[in-house]
Scaffold this motif. Structure first.
Motif, PDB file in Angstrom:
ATOM      1  N   PHE A  39       0.834  -1.201   0.000  1.00  0.00           N
ATOM      2  CA  PHE A  39       0.000   0.000   0.000  1.00  0.00           C
ATOM      3  C   PHE A  39       0.873   1.257   0.000  1.00  0.00           C
ATOM      4  O   PHE A  39       2.034   1.240   0.392  1.00  0.00           O
ATOM      5  CB  PHE A  39      -0.926   0.010   1.219  1.00  0.00           C
ATOM      6  CG  PHE A  39      -2.021  -1.016   1.144  1.00  0.00           C
ATOM      7  CD1 PHE A  39      -3.320  -0.641   0.844  1.00  0.00           C
ATOM      8  CD2 PHE A  39      -1.755  -2.361   1.372  1.00  0.00           C
ATOM      9  CE1 PHE A  39      -4.342  -1.586   0.764  1.00  0.00           C
ATOM     10  CE2 PHE A  39      -2.764  -3.315   1.300  1.00  0.00           C
ATOM     11  CZ  PHE A  39      -4.060  -2.923   0.990  1.00  0.00           C
ATOM     12  N   HIS A  40       0.285   2.332  -0.447  1.00  0.00           N
ATOM     13  CA  HIS A  40       0.978   3.616  -0.546  1.00  0.00           C
ATOM     14  C   HIS A  40       0.011   4.698  -0.059  1.00  0.00           C
ATOM     15  O   HIS A  40      -1.192   4.617  -0.316  1.00  0.00           O
ATOM     16  CB  HIS A  40       1.384   3.873  -2.009  1.00  0.00           C
ATOM     17  CG  HIS A  40       2.371   4.973  -2.197  1.00  0.00           C
ATOM     18  ND1 HIS A  40       2.050   6.302  -2.039  1.00  0.00           N
ATOM     19  CD2 HIS A  40       3.697   4.942  -2.535  1.00  0.00           C
ATOM     20  CE1 HIS A  40       3.114   7.049  -2.271  1.00  0.00           C
ATOM     21  NE2 HIS A  40       4.127   6.245  -2.574  1.00  0.00           N
TER      22      HIS A  40
ATOM     23  N   THR B 149      -3.576   6.461  -5.524  1.00  0.00           N
ATOM     24  CA  THR B 149      -3.559   6.332  -6.988  1.00  0.00           C
ATOM     25  C   THR B 149      -2.169   5.978  -7.509  1.00  0.00           C
ATOM     26  O   THR B 149      -1.975   5.913  -8.727  1.00  0.00           O
ATOM     27  CB  THR B 149      -4.033   7.637  -7.652  1.00  0.00           C
ATOM     28  OG1 THR B 149      -3.090   8.680  -7.379  1.00  0.00           O
ATOM     29  CG2 THR B 149      -5.397   8.056  -7.131  1.00  0.00           C
ATOM     30  N   PHE B 150      -1.214   5.755  -6.635  1.00  0.00           N
ATOM     31  CA  PHE B 150       0.161   5.496  -7.068  1.00  0.00           C
ATOM     32  C   PHE B 150       0.233   4.241  -7.925  1.00  0.00           C
ATOM     33  O   PHE B 150      -0.381   3.217  -7.625  1.00  0.00           O
ATOM     34  CB  PHE B 150       1.076   5.314  -5.851  1.00  0.00           C
ATOM     35  CG  PHE B 150       2.506   5.003  -6.215  1.00  0.00           C
ATOM     36  CD1 PHE B 150       3.419   6.013  -6.399  1.00  0.00           C
ATOM     37  CD2 PHE B 150       2.927   3.685  -6.400  1.00  0.00           C
ATOM     38  CE1 PHE B 150       4.737   5.738  -6.752  1.00  0.00           C
ATOM     39  CE2 PHE B 150       4.240   3.400  -6.755  1.00  0.00           C
ATOM     40  CZ  PHE B 150       5.142   4.428  -6.925  1.00  0.00           C
TER      41      PHE B 150
ATOM     42  N   LEU C 185       5.065   1.693   9.497  1.00  0.00           N
ATOM     43  CA  LEU C 185       4.662   0.856   8.372  1.00  0.00           C
ATOM     44  C   LEU C 185       3.659   1.597   7.470  1.00  0.00           C
ATOM     45  O   LEU C 185       2.471   1.254   7.417  1.00  0.00           O
ATOM     46  CB  LEU C 185       4.044  -0.454   8.874  1.00  0.00           C
ATOM     47  CG  LEU C 185       4.972  -1.399   9.657  1.00  0.00           C
ATOM     48  CD1 LEU C 185       4.169  -2.559  10.246  1.00  0.00           C
ATOM     49  CD2 LEU C 185       6.075  -1.924   8.742  1.00  0.00           C
ATOM     50  N   PRO C 186       4.124   2.589   6.730  1.00  0.00           N
ATOM     51  CA  PRO C 186       3.195   3.301   5.844  1.00  0.00           C
ATOM     52  C   PRO C 186       2.744   2.465   4.658  1.00  0.00           C
ATOM     53  O   PRO C 186       1.793   2.850   3.961  1.00  0.00           O
ATOM     54  CB  PRO C 186       4.020   4.503   5.381  1.00  0.00           C
ATOM     55  CG  PRO C 186       5.439   4.028   5.449  1.00  0.00           C
ATOM     56  CD  PRO C 186       5.494   3.128   6.660  1.00  0.00           C
TER      57      PRO C 186
ATOM     58  N   ALA D 132       9.774   0.440   6.367  1.00  0.00           N
ATOM     59  CA  ALA D 132       9.448   1.794   6.801  1.00  0.00           C
ATOM     60  C   ALA D 132       9.071   2.708   5.644  1.00  0.00           C
ATOM     61  O   ALA D 132       8.822   3.898   5.864  1.00  0.00           O
ATOM     62  CB  ALA D 132      10.620   2.396   7.568  1.00  0.00           C
ATOM     63  N   LEU D 133       9.012   2.155   4.413  1.00  0.00           N
ATOM     64  CA  LEU D 133       8.661   2.934   3.236  1.00  0.00           C
ATOM     65  C   LEU D 133       7.368   2.410   2.624  1.00  0.00           C
ATOM     66  O   LEU D 133       6.975   1.268   2.859  1.00  0.00           O
ATOM     67  CB  LEU D 133       9.794   2.867   2.207  1.00  0.00           C
ATOM     68  CG  LEU D 133      11.133   3.457   2.651  1.00  0.00           C
ATOM     69  CD1 LEU D 133      12.201   3.177   1.610  1.00  0.00           C
ATOM     70  CD2 LEU D 133      11.010   4.956   2.911  1.00  0.00           C
ATOM     71  N   PRO D 134       6.688   3.217   1.816  1.00  0.00           N
ATOM     72  CA  PRO D 134       5.450   2.750   1.179  1.00  0.00           C
ATOM     73  C   PRO D 134       5.698   1.635   0.176  1.00  0.00           C
ATOM     74  O   PRO D 134       6.812   1.418  -0.299  1.00  0.00           O
ATOM     75  CB  PRO D 134       4.928   4.009   0.475  1.00  0.00           C
ATOM     76  CG  PRO D 134       5.584   5.146   1.169  1.00  0.00           C
ATOM     77  CD  PRO D 134       6.926   4.645   1.584  1.00  0.00           C
TER      78      PRO D 134
END
Length: 398
Positions: free
Chosen positions: A204-205, A209-210, A324-325, A225-227
């Motif tokens: 997920f982000h 819409t990514f 956890l983005p 730790a990143l989308p």
């Protein structure tokens, strides 16, 4: 007190019925899925099979007299339908709630929980249920990871697993054929003879819409730790549902091994909960009001489960601090939804009914408090008083 009456109604749902063996659950199952611990057993024939889920939802909808509608919101990477059950439509004056379960295919009890909850919402004449339906719009994704829920070994035994079943297709995104896969497609699943698949709950982000595009290759090594990148159809389906509903509350149901309460208390936990999974970024900040609502929902459930007389729900703790983005919870919190994570203890057969009951009560209390406005009186600052999770243990029988 009305809350107690409503909880009694939830408790009377007949939890054992959903956990009884089914003649239609498919091939024989082994009790060794990834969410189980050594020496535990569970009969997966007691759980709702993929082939049974749609008919069960249709049956509940047929008995609901128009309260509940069911649709196929999308499809898994291998083509299984992803179901969406809707109680009401988005409209002014009704608070929207989204409840999602089994994003990890080997964590199945959430599906049983929401099937019971939907049955109550669809058929009960209790005044508290009527209030909930009048004041809330509630949508359910009762099983997001259909592939993982139906994952079988080479002999056809149902083992279930965390990941979906999907190969990396960089050309789909305009990337070169040799581009390495996103980091959350485990490298051990890329080895010959292994069936590949993604951890959907890292896909997920915050930008719903990514989509990957040429030039994004440097993002793919990534880390937790990143989308993520929305490369799975399951994550994209969930995000599309979120964008339709714009929920103010998002609840996600999982399992998490077995833990003791603390270094000095060896009681097994039955539930770990969390209301904060990301602090946000400069581009996608976390709204303090969203964080406070998340804390209040978590405190509400903690208090409710701990206050029940002779409660079997012992050792309720707070999930470890995370960033956890790229999870559904993180992405949706950064899009304005208060969140709650249910991480129930791994289930031996004898504890399945109790664990289903625990989540039913928590969700029932939450829906009623949201409908009545009682959630506004909960002290969110007490979230940090919930004891942190204790050490994990490999064998809960020791």
């Amino acid at each position: 007190m009305r809350r107690r009456t409503f909880l009694a109604g939830v408790a009377g749902l007949g939890v054992g019925a959903a956990l009884a063996p089914s003649a239609h659950a498919g091939p024989q199952s082994r009790p060794n899925g990834p969410w189980l611990q050594e020496n535990q057993t569970v009969q997966k024939v007691a759980l709702t099979a993929n082939t049974e889920l749609g008919p069960k939802l249709a049956s509940i909808a047929a008995r609901s007299k128009g309260r509940m509608a069911v649709e196929v919101a999308g499809h898994s990477a291998t083509g299984w339908p992803i179901h969406l059950a809707r109680f009401g439509e988005p409209q002014a004056g009704k608070l929207p709630v989204l409840i999602q379960t089994q994003i990890h295919g080997g964590e199945p009890l959430g599906t049983e929980v929401v099937l019971h909850l939907m049955q109550t919402l669809a058929t009960s004449s209790h005044p508290a249920v009527q209030d909930i339906l009048e004041r809330l719009t509630i949508w359910f994704i009762p099983r997001l990871n259909m592939d993982g829920a139906d994952f079988r070994d080479a002999t056809g035994f149902l083992v279930q697993r965390r990941q979906n079943t999907q190969v990396w297709t960089p050309q789909e995104w305009g990337l070169a054929a040799g581009t390495p896969a996103p980091w959350y497609l485990p490298r051990n699943l890329l080895q010959p003879g292994r069936v590949s698949g993604y951890d959907i709950n890292r896909d997920f982000h915050p930008d719903l819409t990514f989509r990957l595009q040429p030039g994004d290759e440097a993002l793919l090594p990534g880390e937790s730790a990143l989308p993520g990148f929305f490369v799975t159809p399951e994550a994209r389906t969930s995000a599309a549902v979120f964008q339709r509903l714009h929920p103010e509350i998002f609840i996600d149901h999982h399992h998490r091994g077995s833990n003791v309460e603390s270094e000095t208390e060896n009681q097994l936990t039955t539930l770990q909960l969390i209301g904060l999974v990301t602090e946000g970024t400069p581009e996608f900040p976390l709204d303090p009001a969203v964080r406070d609502l998340s804390f209040r929902v978590n405190v509400l459930v903690y208090d409710a489960l701990r206050s029940i007389g002779q409660s079997p729900f012992g050792g309720i703790t707070r999930y470890p601090d995370v960033e956890l983005p790229g999870t559904a919870l993180g992405s949706y919190a950064l899009n304005g939804a208060g969140i709650m994570l249910y991480e129930t203890r791994s289930a031996a057969q004898k504890s399945m009914g109790m664990l289903v009951q625990q989540s039913l009560i928590g969700m029932g209390v939450t829906l009623e408090a949201l409908a009545s406005g009682a959630i506004d009186a909960v002290d969110g600052d007490r979230y940090w008083d919930i004891p942190p999770a204790g050490p994990s243990i490999s064998d809960p029988h020791l």
